[in-house]
Design an enzyme around this catalytic site. Sequence first.
Site, PDB file in Angstrom:
ATOM      1  N   GLU A 148       0.828  -1.208   0.000  1.00 39.55           N
ATOM      2  CA  GLU A 148       0.000   0.000   0.000  1.00 39.55           C
ATOM      3  C   GLU A 148       0.864   1.260   0.000  1.00 39.55           C
ATOM      4  OE1 GLU A 148      -3.074  -0.208  -0.487  1.00 39.55           O
ATOM      5  OE2 GLU A 148      -3.536  -2.285   0.049  1.00 39.55           O
ATOM      6  N   ARG A 167     -17.999  -0.723   5.717  1.00 39.98           N
ATOM      7  CA  ARG A 167     -19.094  -1.400   5.015  1.00 39.98           C
ATOM      8  C   ARG A 167     -19.773  -2.429   5.918  1.00 39.98           C
ATOM      9  NH1 ARG A 167     -19.357  -5.756   2.106  1.00 39.98           N
ATOM     10  NH2 ARG A 167     -17.129  -6.137   2.045  1.00 39.98           N
ATOM     11  N   CYS A 188      -8.015  -1.805   8.403  1.00 35.75           N
ATOM     12  CA  CYS A 188      -6.618  -1.809   7.924  1.00 35.75           C
ATOM     13  C   CYS A 188      -6.146  -0.390   7.603  1.00 35.75           C
ATOM     14  CB  CYS A 188      -6.477  -2.697   6.693  1.00 35.75           C
ATOM     15  SG  CYS A 188      -6.585  -4.446   7.091  1.00 35.75           S
ATOM     16  N   HIS A 190      -1.244  -5.654   2.232  1.00 37.90           N
ATOM     17  CA  HIS A 190      -2.433  -6.517   2.194  1.00 37.90           C
ATOM     18  C   HIS A 190      -2.068  -7.856   1.555  1.00 37.90           C
ATOM     19  CE1 HIS A 190      -5.755  -3.402   2.903  1.00 37.90           C
ATOM     20  NE2 HIS A 190      -6.090  -4.445   3.635  1.00 37.90           N
TER      21      HIS A 190
HETATM   22  N1  PCA Z   1      -8.440  -6.783   6.676  1.00 31.13           N
HETATM   23  C1  PCA Z   1      -9.409  -5.721   6.899  1.00 31.13           C
HETATM   24  C2  PCA Z   1      -9.394  -5.491   8.394  1.00 31.13           C
HETATM   25  C3  PCA Z   1      -8.600  -6.585   8.985  1.00 31.13           C
HETATM   26  C4  PCA Z   1      -7.996  -7.296   7.856  1.00 31.13           C
HETATM   27  O1  PCA Z   1      -7.218  -8.248   7.949  1.00 31.13           O
HETATM   28  C5  PCA Z   1      -9.128  -4.487   6.075  1.00 31.13           C
HETATM   29  O2  PCA Z   1      -8.553  -4.594   4.981  1.00 31.13           O
HETATM   30  O3  PCA Z   1      -9.486  -3.385   6.498  1.00 31.13           O
END
Ligand code: PCA
Length: 211
Positions: free
Chosen positions: A80, A90, A143, A164
């Site tokens: 990111e 959401r 996140c 991610h």
């Molecule tokens: N993914 C979610 C929250 C926790 C996770 O592992 C996100 O992308 O916000």
Amino acid sequence: MTTVLLTGFEPFGGDAANPSGEAVHRVAAGWSGPETLVTAVLPVAFSAAAERLRALIAEHSPDAVVATGLAGGRAAIGVERVAVNLLDARIPDNDGQQPIDVPSVPGAPAAAFATLPVKAIVRDLRAAGIPAELSYSAGTYVCNHVFFSALHAVDPGVRTGFVHVPWSAEHAPDSDAATLPLAQIARAIDLVLRTTLDVDVDAALSGGTLH
Ligand code: PCA
């Protein structure tokens, strides 16, 4: 002594597992230094996750912070670049909170950039045969909140970012889902830390998108 803070997340949204938290355990188990690695698995809850992260930063004064989370549906490791100062959930978090259109950090700027060597990280992941891409949105859920909060909490010069990961092959929600084996996700996170620690100046590679 150099200290790195690495976090993942607990399961959320009906998933039985979260590969980010599982991979963080694996990275910790295999870590051979020489840097000190501090790891934590954060709750998928806006307030509790950001509080825990700030407490970890205050306690350990890390030289680098890498937070990781699950982006179910993505096929590649997503490095990111941008955290936005916006929460728009959401689905409710694991504490039942569902903030809509509120800032992550009131009064802070609208967005902040990751300070990891993001392009060198993508280059090194791909060189290791791991699907990886730059990402320009970490979403507006927990996140992104942890990502933005971390960038806001660290001292200048502390390399900080968010990665991610896809669903793990071990816990795919269905047989068509994009996944990576958990061992590859853990190896990817390990490489993210290595590049973060070893590369001083990010690679000047094209990494933009046309749309
Ligand atoms: N993914 C979610 C929250 C926790 C996770 O592992 C996100 O992308 O916000």
